[in-house]
Scaffold this active site. Structure first.
Site, short mmCIF file in Angstrom:
data_model
loop_
_atom_site.label_atom_id
_atom_site.label_comp_id
_atom_site.label_asym_id
_atom_site.label_seq_id
_atom_site.Cartn_x
_atom_site.Cartn_y
_atom_site.Cartn_z
N HIS A 4 -0.51 -8.73 0.91
CA HIS A 4 -1.59 -8.84 1.90
C HIS A 4 -2.29 -10.19 1.88
CE1 HIS A 4 -1.10 -4.57 0.70
NE2 HIS A 4 -0.95 -4.47 2.01
N GLU B 75 -6.02 -7.90 3.74
CA GLU B 75 -5.50 -9.00 4.55
C GLU B 75 -6.64 -9.72 5.27
OE1 GLU B 75 -2.31 -8.03 7.33
OE2 GLU B 75 -3.00 -9.64 8.64
N HIS C 224 0.83 -1.20 0.00
CA HIS C 224 0.00 0.00 0.00
C HIS C 224 0.87 1.26 0.00
CE1 HIS C 224 -3.75 -2.28 1.59
NE2 HIS C 224 -3.67 -2.28 0.28
N HIS D 19 -10.15 -4.43 4.92
CA HIS D 19 -8.73 -4.55 4.55
C HIS D 19 -8.50 -5.86 3.81
CE1 HIS D 19 -4.35 -4.84 4.93
NE2 HIS D 19 -4.37 -3.52 5.08
N THR E 129 -2.21 -8.27 11.05
CA THR E 129 -0.80 -8.11 11.44
C THR E 129 -0.39 -6.66 11.69
OG1 THR E 129 -0.25 -7.99 9.09
CG2 THR E 129 0.02 -10.13 10.17
N SER F 261 5.50 0.25 4.32
CA SER F 261 5.46 0.21 2.86
C SER F 261 6.01 1.48 2.22
CB SER F 261 4.02 -0.05 2.38
OG SER F 261 3.13 0.83 3.04
N SER G 85 -2.44 0.63 6.30
CA SER G 85 -2.96 0.39 7.65
C SER G 85 -1.90 0.66 8.72
CB SER G 85 -3.45 -1.07 7.76
OG SER G 85 -3.80 -1.38 9.08
#
Ligand code: SF4
Length: 327
Positions: A78, A130, A45, A128, A168, A270, A227
């Protein structure tokens, strides 16, 4: 100009091992297969990284259904659900999986808990990627909870065998509160002995707490859909410091700097270091020329790249410019 205007850089900051691996996988796939290489969702991201890879021939798609039959398709860091894997197989795609190994571990836990008959309570943000991927391992047995209010609203008997898992990249303080509420609510509860929050999220949050204690303002370099970057801003604010997310230096609002003599700067997992350098240069132009480093946990985690991406002649996996950018 205030002579004491300074910047304090958090350490560690920026790329984690999972992000380096994911970006490196797209770079190596482009080297070996040539453009286009399709990537399902943003590989990580970060807008800057996505644009750089797009320039080199990566094509980002929302769904595996958009990838031409038989083409090379990278799954993002993800992770994806089994339904996505099945869709890719049905299209005969040549899949290269860049799911972070720490996310894969949560998938494996979900599979195990579902097989053992637990209801899975997945602590995270429902929208999200993930969370979508993990929930897809056992959609009929998984409920996503974001808050203690969600826990109170769960329509399940107290003795239901439940197991919790966590996204996570959450804030570990907030997650601990939700996990405690789950323990109060259920009598038969299994979990990963704490949470699944990854080392990189924890280390960056700890480093931001340290910045928040010692500076007037905290700036976190990261994209608005990152996130872990958003959690870092929240952590700084919870620790009593003004804080802002800064996708890149062009988003710096000089109005934030009024009466600010000391600025803590960090970057989400990221966010590439080139964006941190850009922000530091912009702040220097505004008088913040004294740059210091706040040392935190040392990080030496490296995740192995897929062997199939090795150079066919040397058998080694060469370094790649975006993934291996130096400080
Ligand atoms: Fe993996 Fe953590 Fe990095 Fe996400 S933030 S890619 S879980 S190491």
């Amino acid at each position: 100009m205030n002579r004491h205007q300074r910047i304090v850089l958090a350490e560690p900051r920026g790329f984690c091992a999972g992000v380096r691996r994911a970006i490196g996988i797209v770079e190596r796939a482009l080297d070996l297969h040539g453009a286009p290489v399709y990537v399902r969702k943003e590989i990580v991201h970060n807008h800057h990284i996505v644009e750089e890879l797009r320039k080199r021939g990566a094509v980002f798609v929302d769904s595996e259904d958009e990838v031409p039959e038989g083409a090379v398709c990278v799954f993002s860091a993800h992770g994806v659900s089994p339904a996505v894997r099945a869709g890719a197989t049905a299209r005969n795609l040549e899949v290269i999986d860049a799911t972070c190994p720490l996310v894969s571990k949560v998938h494996q836990e979900a599979v195990r808990y579902a097989r053992d008959g637990h209801v899975i309570l997945l602590v995270g943000h429902a929208e999200h990627e993930e969370v979508e991927g993990v929930r897809g391992e056992a959609p009929e047995r998984t409920i996503v909870v974001e808050s203690t209010e969600d826990v109170e609203r769960l329509d399940l008997p107290a003795d239901t065998p439940v197991a919790y898992l966590t996204q996570t990249t959450l804030s570990f303080d907030e997650t601990a509160v939700v996990v405690e509420a789950l323990h109060r609510r259920f009598t038969d509860i299994a979990g990963p002995n704490g949470d699944d929050i990854c080392y990189a999220s924890q280390n960056r949050q700890n480093a931001v707490k340290s910045l928040a204690r010692a500076n007037d303002l905290v700036l976190v370099v990261g994209s608005r859909n990152s996130s872990n970057s958003i959690r870092m801003v929240e952590v700084a604010r919870e620790h009593g410091c003004a804080a802002h997310l800064v996708p890149d230096a062009t988003h710096l609002d000089p109005g934030w700097l009024e009466s600010v003599s000391s600025i803590g700067v960090s970057a989400g997992a990221s966010a590439p270091e080139v964006l941190v350098r850009g922000l530091v240069e912009r702040l220097a132009a505004l008088g913040y020329t004294d740059v210091q480093v706040d040392d935190g946990a040392a990080e030496d985690v490296v995740f192995a790249m897929p062997a199939r991406l090795a150079d066919p002649v040397t058998g080694r996996i060469p370094r790649t410019p975006l993934a291996d950018e130096a400080r």
